[in-house]
Enzyme design. Structure first.
Site, short mmCIF file in Angstrom:
data_model
loop_
_atom_site.label_atom_id
_atom_site.label_comp_id
_atom_site.label_asym_id
_atom_site.label_seq_id
_atom_site.Cartn_x
_atom_site.Cartn_y
_atom_site.Cartn_z
N ASN A 1 -0.50 5.76 2.52
CA ASN A 1 -0.68 6.36 1.35
C ASN A 1 -1.82 7.11 1.36
O ASN A 1 -2.80 7.11 2.08
CB ASN A 1 -1.21 5.24 0.47
CG ASN A 1 -1.48 5.52 -0.98
OD1 ASN A 1 -1.04 6.66 -1.30
ND2 ASN A 1 -1.52 4.42 -1.82
N GLU B 1 -0.79 -5.81 3.40
CA GLU B 1 -1.01 -4.87 4.68
C GLU B 1 -0.63 -5.33 5.82
O GLU B 1 -0.90 -6.57 6.35
CB GLU B 1 -2.41 -4.51 4.62
CG GLU B 1 -2.90 -3.53 3.63
CD GLU B 1 -4.10 -2.68 4.00
OE1 GLU B 1 -4.33 -1.90 3.00
OE2 GLU B 1 -4.89 -3.06 4.65
N SER C 1 -5.08 5.85 -1.02
CA SER C 1 -5.11 4.08 -1.01
C SER C 1 -6.33 3.55 -1.57
O SER C 1 -7.33 3.84 -1.20
CB SER C 1 -4.66 3.44 0.36
OG SER C 1 -4.82 2.30 0.40
N SER C 2 -6.41 2.82 -2.65
CA SER C 2 -7.33 1.90 -2.88
C SER C 2 -7.81 1.03 -1.73
O SER C 2 -7.35 0.25 -1.39
CB SER C 2 -7.03 1.27 -4.24
OG SER C 2 -6.78 2.01 -5.26
N SER D 1 0.87 -1.06 0.06
CA SER D 1 -0.05 -0.09 -0.13
C SER D 1 1.02 1.24 -0.05
O SER D 1 1.81 1.42 0.87
CB SER D 1 -0.90 0.12 1.17
OG SER D 1 -1.78 1.28 1.27
N GLY D 2 0.60 2.03 -0.79
CA GLY D 2 1.48 3.23 -1.09
C GLY D 2 2.60 3.20 -2.20
O GLY D 2 3.53 4.25 -2.01
N GLY E 1 -2.73 -3.72 -1.87
CA GLY E 1 -1.14 -4.34 -1.65
C GLY E 1 -1.25 -4.95 -0.33
O GLY E 1 -2.19 -4.73 0.61
N THR F 1 -2.17 2.42 -7.94
CA THR F 1 -3.24 3.25 -8.53
C THR F 1 -2.75 4.28 -9.75
O THR F 1 -3.56 4.34 -10.84
CB THR F 1 -4.13 4.03 -7.61
OG1 THR F 1 -4.38 3.05 -6.51
CG2 THR F 1 -5.25 4.80 -8.21
#
Length: 813
Positions: free
Chosen positions: A149, A380, A152-153, A102-103, A378, A107
């Site tokens: 992030n 986590e 973040s999605s 994540s980050g 992603g 995206t």
């Protein structure tokens, strides 16, 4: 290791030392030079710059059109172009799998690929524009700020870009996975709820603000828990205008937009409902709504009766053997019911939006092939990890397995089947971890589903069963101290999960009282959202969310992942590995330890080794003969390597002419500049025989070099090995071709990346020669017609002049 004389490379398979320090140093040096993209063979490694770089303007986009990988610096556009060319040339569906923490920038990579494909077809249409315009809506309703992030999605998506028979974009389809609903009602410190809540509060005009009775974000309970209201360098009001513009572009009526924003506001006001203890039934603890004004606001926005809403939130009706029992809810149970309603409302709106976008961009009749782009959450590992993180990390385990299968396991098994001499490369196989999570009958998901069926089951009984069945498992960890957690050793590291809420989140049902209330709303849009339709209709994107589902969330998610893996396995994959360089989200900061950990669990070093030693490009015998047989008709000494394309100019597009259209990988030859015609009355020049003369700069021996006999037409059952040997013997005579860079297997020909690029270069050269020859013959034919017409006219004119002169001379005599 001494890096005083280290020279960075664009492709890490070219590094002289196959060590972690070399890979890390290469990425760091390139990152410091703002070169965020690096190849690992055909795999792209992308390091998040945390700043806007001049790498994506229209001139850079155009410079990658039709270029072989390696001809230009590594770029996300090169991966997108490789997928597009593979689809058009091989007539096979493609997929781009973007992975990372994540980050790490997944995206943004997804958006860049979609924008490139929209530009690549060079035929702009309303469908392409709508595909691009769907991004702001999905980000607003599906993305949020996390500690790692700012955008973040919080859901996964697989976007299929559909193409017609002319390789133009004809539509698209979005498949969404597992929206993180718990974020709607609770966020960790320094995190935010979904962007749309803040955008609505900041960007709504005075009329809409008054109609929805909006307050500043800090006054809403669902927005003020984390202490984070704004994001640096993010303007929520401007983003809201962009969302409205995108909705308008997609054809969403103004009234429907207001309905959506009304439900978003209803969720915010719902979070402000407070409950106090009351004795609804004598001797039984109950609850009632404390702030009636807020209840009235929520009821107005949902268009339901306030008294019925209050009753549904504070009282549960149980139907037992045909008799209805009224059960008052405690204040905590009422809060949980309120939160369940808020999550159900938001999820329904999000699912409806995805279905609406699909209805606008999906044109099933014109689809011949597709390129799928996977942008999914992603890996986590937070301080507190719950059911959502468990599902997210399970998904990442599946994707890692797919990567392992494609890059390591299947490749090495194929070398053995083809009887190639090969030294196996060890890699980290995560199959045991996946078995722990998903294998029946005692995997974690199976035990969770089993517990969900028992009315008396609790999170504690679930944890006890997990400990009992998996305490001795190599990838399962029973904590020594904590009594509310269990841990799993994932491919990316050990993660501890808090068991609280696992069963409720897995069941994900809305109480009949609340469902009945919403189905009786005076608003047709809300009734549509909670219409009890078939689950198959929902999966097809036809409408809304069915709340009374027989499948658990875990079982549904597992089924989605199995279907996704099936889709990916049926395509030709292209991989993008996104790397997060630091935890502070700052540009030019490269945390070596953090990056190294990501490189290790992503298997980048093993990937470099297998890409350097292996033969990733392969064709069946027939495919190889058909693709490269054209080289048998050309002389290797005639080859003149095309000059490298100019590097893209970064930072602007002023003063630059658009590049010429590319046909077959070659610029079109000039259509003027013909040689002067021969003198009148002379013979026509004979057409060129035996191929074109060698181009300027080629060896004089090219004209005398003897060509090998042509290959026969390939027929079923034909033994192709003699013809393959003949073709390969001829191919090694071409510049850049090396016999040790390919292997002939039992049924396939295997090539290394660099050798494949060289083979493609000479093939394109040979194809270009044939094209030029066909063009020259056509121009000769056209010029011959012009010449014959001119000569005929000249002869008539000459005859008339000669006759006139002869008569004049006769008369004078």
């Amino acid at each position: 290791m001494d890096f005083s004389h280290f020279t960075p490379v664009e492709d890490m398979t070219l590094l002289p030392a196959m060590e972690e320090d070399s890979l890390l140093q290469n990425l760091q040096v390139r990152y410091a030079s703002k070169e965020i993209y690096t190849y690992t063979g055909s795999i792209l490694v992308s390091v998040n710059p945390y700043e806007i770089l001049p790498l994506y303007d229209i001139n850079v986009v155009r410079s990658y059109f039709g270029q072989q990988r390696g001809a230009l610096p590594p770029h996300i556009f090169a991966i997108a172009d490789a997928a597009y060319r593979s689809m058009t040339e091989d007539h096979k569906n493609q997929s781009v799998i973007i992975s990372g923490e994540s980050g790490a920038g997944k995206t943004e990579a997804t958006k860049l690929i979609i924008q490139y494909l929209a530009a690549r077809t060079n035929k702009h249409s309303e469908v392409e524009q709508m595909i691009v315009e769907s991004s702001p809506i999905l980000e607003a309703f599906g993305n949020a700020k996390t500690v790692r992030n700012n955008n973040s999605s919080r859901f996964g998506k697989f976007i299929e870009i559909h193409f017609n028979s002319q390789a133009h974009i004809s539509g698209a389809r979005i498949i969404q996975y597992l929206l993180e609903k718990s974020r709607v009602v609770q966020q960790a410190q320094e995190e935010r709820n979904y962007h749309i809540f803040y955008q609505l509060c900041a960007g709504a005009d005075s009329a809409l603000r008054g109609e929805l009775k909006l307050l500043p974000p800090a006054q809403f309970h669902y927005l003020n828990q984390s202490g984070c209201i704004t994001i640096e360098k993010v303007n929520d009001a401007e983003d809201f205008k962009e969302v409205q513009s995108a909705m308008k572009m997609l054809g969403l009526p103004q009234e429907m937009q207001k309905n959506i924003f009304r439900l978003v506001a209803a969720v915010l006001h719902l979070g402000n409902l407070k409950f106090k203890q009351s004795e609804a039934v004598k001797g039984t603890e109950g609850s009632e709504v404390e702030n009636k004004d807020c209840l009235q606001t929520v009821a107005e926005l949902l268009m339901v009766d306030p008294a019925k809403l209050a009753e549904a939130l504070t009282i549960r009706h149980n139907l037992i053997r045909g008799q209805v029992f009224v059960v008052p809810l405690t204040t905590q149970q009422a809060v949980d019911t309120r939160d369940a309603l808020a999550k159900a409302l938001y999820k329904s709106v999000f699912s409806w939006l995805v279905a609406f976008i699909n209805s606008r961009i999906h044109k099933p009749g014109a689809v011949t092939s597709f390129i799928g782009v996977l942008d999914i959450f992603g890996f986590e590992n937070f301080k507190v990890n719950s059911f959502e993180q468990f599902c997210i990390n399970y998904c990442n385990e599946k994707l890692q397995q797919h990567f392992n299968q494609h890059i390591f396991k299947l490749e090495q098994e194929e070398y053995e089947r083809e009887k190639l001499s090969w030294a196996k490369i060890a890699f980290s196989d995560n199959q045991e971890c996946l078995d722990l999570v998903e294998k029946r009958p005692m995997g974690v998901l199976s035990i969770m589903d089993e517990e969900t069926k028992f009315p008396q089951a609790t999170d504690k009984t679930l944890l006890e069963k997990l400990h009992k069945n998996h305490e001795s498992h190599a990838y399962y960890v029973k904590p020594r101290v904590s009594k509310d957690t269990f841990a799993i050793k994932h491919y990316a590291g050990e993660v501890s999960y808090d068991i609280k809420g696992f069963l409720d989140k897995n069941q994900d049902t809305l109480r009949d009282d609340l469902l009945t209330l919403l189905q009786g709303s005076a608003d047709a849009y809300i009734r549509e959202l909670f219409d009890p339709q078939d689950e198959e209709d929902k999966k097809a994107g036809a409408g809304t969310v069915k709340k009374k589902m027989t499948e658990t969330v875990g079982a549904q998610f597992k089924g989605q992942l199995i279907a996704l893996m099936g889709t990916l396995s049926a395509t030709s994959p292209h991989y993008v590995r996104c790397i997060k360089p630091n935890t502070e989200k700052k540009p030019s900061l490269f945390d070596r330890e953090m990056v190294l950990a990501q490189l290790r669990y992503a298997g980048v070093l093993e990937t470099v080794k297998i890409r350097k030693m292996g033969f990733p490009v392969r064709y069946t015998h027939q495919e190889f003969l058909e693709r490269f047989r054209i080289l048998m008709t050309e002389r290797p000494s005639a080859y003149v390597a095309a000059p490298p394309p100019p590097l893209p100019v970064l930072g602007g597009s002023k003063g630059l002419p658009p590049p010429p259209p590319v046909v077959g990988g070659l610029p079109p030859p000039p259509m003027g500049d013909f040689p002067p015609p021969p003198p009148l009355g002379g013979a026509l020049p004979p057409p060129p025989l035996g191929g074109l003369p060698p181009p300027p700069g080629a060896s004089p021996a090219a004209a005398l070099e003897k060509l090998p006999p042509p290959l026969p037409i390939i027929k079923p059952g034909m033994d192709m090995r003699p013809h393959l040997n003949s073709l390969m013997t001829h191919m090694v005579k071409w510049p850049g071709m090396k016999s040790e860079e390919w292997l002939l297997g039992a049924t396939k020909v295997f090539m290394r990346d660099a050798q494949y690029r060289s083979a493609e270069d000479v093939r394109i050269f040979a194809v270009g020669r044939k094209i030029k020859k066909a063009q020259s013959v056509w121009r000769m034919y056209r010029q011959k017609k012009v010449y014959v017409r001119l000569r005929k006219s000249a002869m008539v004119l000459q005859t008339r002049i000669l006759g006139f002169n002869a008569r004049k001379k006769f008369l004078l005599a």
